[in-house]
Design a protein around this motif. Structure first.
Motif, PDB file in Angstrom:
ATOM      1  N   ALA A 189      42.839 236.728  79.175  1.00 35.72           N
ATOM      2  CA  ALA A 189      41.855 235.548  79.055  1.00 35.72           C
ATOM      3  C   ALA A 189      40.721 236.250  78.657  1.00 35.72           C
ATOM      4  O   ALA A 189      40.369 237.382  78.473  1.00 35.72           O
ATOM      5  CB  ALA A 189      41.936 234.752  80.387  1.00 35.72           C
ATOM      6  N   ASP A 190      39.862 235.233  78.234  1.00 34.18           N
ATOM      7  CA  ASP A 190      38.563 235.345  77.945  1.00 34.18           C
ATOM      8  C   ASP A 190      37.443 234.676  78.761  1.00 34.18           C
ATOM      9  O   ASP A 190      36.763 233.825  78.140  1.00 34.18           O
ATOM     10  CB  ASP A 190      38.251 235.145  76.286  1.00 34.18           C
ATOM     11  CG  ASP A 190      36.906 235.466  75.564  1.00 34.18           C
ATOM     12  OD1 ASP A 190      35.995 236.378  76.653  1.00 34.18           O
ATOM     13  OD2 ASP A 190      36.366 235.276  74.791  1.00 34.18           O
ATOM     14  N   LEU A 191      37.393 235.007  79.923  1.00 31.58           N
ATOM     15  CA  LEU A 191      36.660 234.226  80.612  1.00 31.58           C
ATOM     16  C   LEU A 191      34.998 234.437  80.617  1.00 31.58           C
ATOM     17  O   LEU A 191      34.324 233.523  80.963  1.00 31.58           O
ATOM     18  CB  LEU A 191      36.862 234.555  82.258  1.00 31.58           C
ATOM     19  CG  LEU A 191      38.418 234.366  82.905  1.00 31.58           C
ATOM     20  CD1 LEU A 191      38.421 234.275  84.086  1.00 31.58           C
ATOM     21  CD2 LEU A 191      38.700 232.772  82.497  1.00 31.58           C
ATOM     22  N   HIS A 192      34.837 235.590  79.902  1.00 33.78           N
ATOM     23  CA  HIS A 192      33.330 235.917  79.635  1.00 33.78           C
ATOM     24  C   HIS A 192      32.736 234.694  78.920  1.00 33.78           C
ATOM     25  O   HIS A 192      31.773 233.989  79.244  1.00 33.78           O
ATOM     26  CB  HIS A 192      33.219 237.186  79.209  1.00 33.78           C
ATOM     27  CG  HIS A 192      31.842 237.460  78.770  1.00 33.78           C
ATOM     28  ND1 HIS A 192      31.113 237.240  77.858  1.00 33.78           N
ATOM     29  CD2 HIS A 192      31.013 238.423  79.534  1.00 33.78           C
ATOM     30  CE1 HIS A 192      29.582 237.744  78.060  1.00 33.78           C
ATOM     31  NE2 HIS A 192      29.618 238.487  78.825  1.00 33.78           N
ATOM     32  N   THR A 193      33.575 234.454  77.663  1.00 30.40           N
ATOM     33  CA  THR A 193      33.168 233.365  76.760  1.00 30.40           C
ATOM     34  C   THR A 193      33.305 232.229  77.430  1.00 30.40           C
ATOM     35  O   THR A 193      32.072 231.236  77.374  1.00 30.40           O
ATOM     36  CB  THR A 193      33.907 233.478  75.429  1.00 30.40           C
ATOM     37  OG1 THR A 193      33.772 234.645  75.049  1.00 30.40           O
ATOM     38  CG2 THR A 193      33.729 232.422  74.673  1.00 30.40           C
ATOM     39  N   ILE A 194      34.107 231.639  78.157  1.00 32.45           N
ATOM     40  CA  ILE A 194      34.485 230.495  78.858  1.00 32.45           C
ATOM     41  C   ILE A 194      33.063 230.242  79.849  1.00 32.45           C
ATOM     42  O   ILE A 194      32.579 229.247  79.711  1.00 32.45           O
ATOM     43  CB  ILE A 194      35.844 230.407  79.596  1.00 32.45           C
ATOM     44  CG1 ILE A 194      36.636 230.455  78.597  1.00 32.45           C
ATOM     45  CG2 ILE A 194      35.801 229.217  80.435  1.00 32.45           C
ATOM     46  CD1 ILE A 194      38.300 230.467  79.192  1.00 32.45           C
ATOM     47  N   MET A 195      32.929 231.176  80.795  1.00 29.83           N
ATOM     48  CA  MET A 195      31.954 230.978  81.737  1.00 29.83           C
ATOM     49  C   MET A 195      30.606 230.869  80.821  1.00 29.83           C
ATOM     50  O   MET A 195      29.708 230.137  81.608  1.00 29.83           O
ATOM     51  CB  MET A 195      31.937 232.239  82.696  1.00 29.83           C
ATOM     52  CG  MET A 195      33.209 232.035  83.595  1.00 29.83           C
ATOM     53  SD  MET A 195      33.524 233.605  84.556  1.00 29.83           S
ATOM     54  CE  MET A 195      32.361 233.251  85.903  1.00 29.83           C
TER      55      MET A 195
END
Length: 272
Positions: free
Chosen positions: A243-249
């Motif tokens: 996942a890319d939670l850094h971008t999402i968050m």
């Protein structure tokens, strides 16, 4: 969405052994808090490691060495509160298992009593065998950790692949056989040649969990902040981001900032 966790029974050390015998791969991720542990437990993870990697992911330290026993107990208690099925394993932090079996046992007992965890993970081989044996003899399950051992990073001076030369590879094999003999229920092998890890997995009857040790072992473990893409500063060859939670968050935070600044949040329906 289907998962591989149709068996809802609590995972135990014996069930991990059974999984190895029937060739079922074992899944393991780190967690350091209630919310994250609850999510991955409900998703069907087999094991949750309350790693001293919390030093890096939760505090921002460069190494795992600063983690204290009290800090590990805090994180482990938080994780245990969120778990129904997974086997919860807690790292013994640097300095708590280093050649004094009585003191090592005291630290191990504190973790088990104050957290409700299922097992401990301890870095080291022959040099700490008496500590490990003392803990196991007291009825506490131990998962060994060999290969690259982050608590020894100052001795290594580098995070490069371990056990590439014959002497170190043979010591690793000997240590794995020793840890199995004294009663460890599983072994983590970190950042070693895949062929060596595969060979070890065939030589021992206990599950081998790899991280940067190839696919020929019995299971895999990753740091959740790495595999979820929360941490973008760490990109070793063995890491796959799911996942890319850094971008999402980041985007969610920016949208919130904009809505507040523009007086779009809260709106009428979000007010009492």
């Amino acid at each position: 969405m289907s998962t591989y966790s149709e068996d809802k029974r609590a995972v135990t050390t014996h069930r991990l052994w059974e999984m190895k015998q029937r060739g079922e791969k074992i899944t393991m991720l780190t967690a350091y808090d209630y919310s994250m542990a609850k999510i991955i437990d409900e998703a069907g993870i087999d094991c949750i490691l309350v790693g001293d990697s919390a030093s890096n992911t939760m505090v921002g330290n460069k190494t795992t060495l600063p983690m204290t026993l009290d800090q590990m107990i805090y994180h482990a208690r938080s994780v245990v509160n969120g778990v129904q099925r997974a086997l919860v394993v807690v790292d013994m932090p640097f300095g708590t298992c280093s050649g004094n079996p009585i003191k090592s046992l005291e630290a191990a007992v504190r973790i088990m009593k104050e957290t409700g965890a299922d097992a401990l993970k301890i870095e080291g081989g022959k040099e700490i065998q008496e500590d490990v044996k003392k803990i196991i003899d007291a009825g506490i399950p131990v998962m060994s950790h060999l290969g690259l051992m982050p608590q020894s990073i100052n001795k290594y001076g580098t995070y490069t692949v371990r056990a590439k030369d014959e002497k170190e590879a043979q010591k690793l094999i000997d240590d794995c056989l020793l840890m199995e003999k004294i009663g460890c229920f599983a072994i983590v092998l970190e950042k070693i040649p895949a062929s060596l890890a595969t060979d070890v997995s065939k030589k021992v009857s206990v599950p081998i969990i790899g991280i940067g040790a190839g696919g020929g072992v019995d299971g895999q473990v990753l740091v959740i902040h790495d595999m979820m893409g929360i941490n973008k500063d760490f990109s070793p060859k063995f890491l796959r981001r799911y996942a890319d939670l850094h971008t999402i968050m980041t985007e969610a935070t920016q949208n919130y900032i904009k809505d507040v600044k523009d007086s779009n949040f809260p709106n009428e329906s979000e007010s009492y």
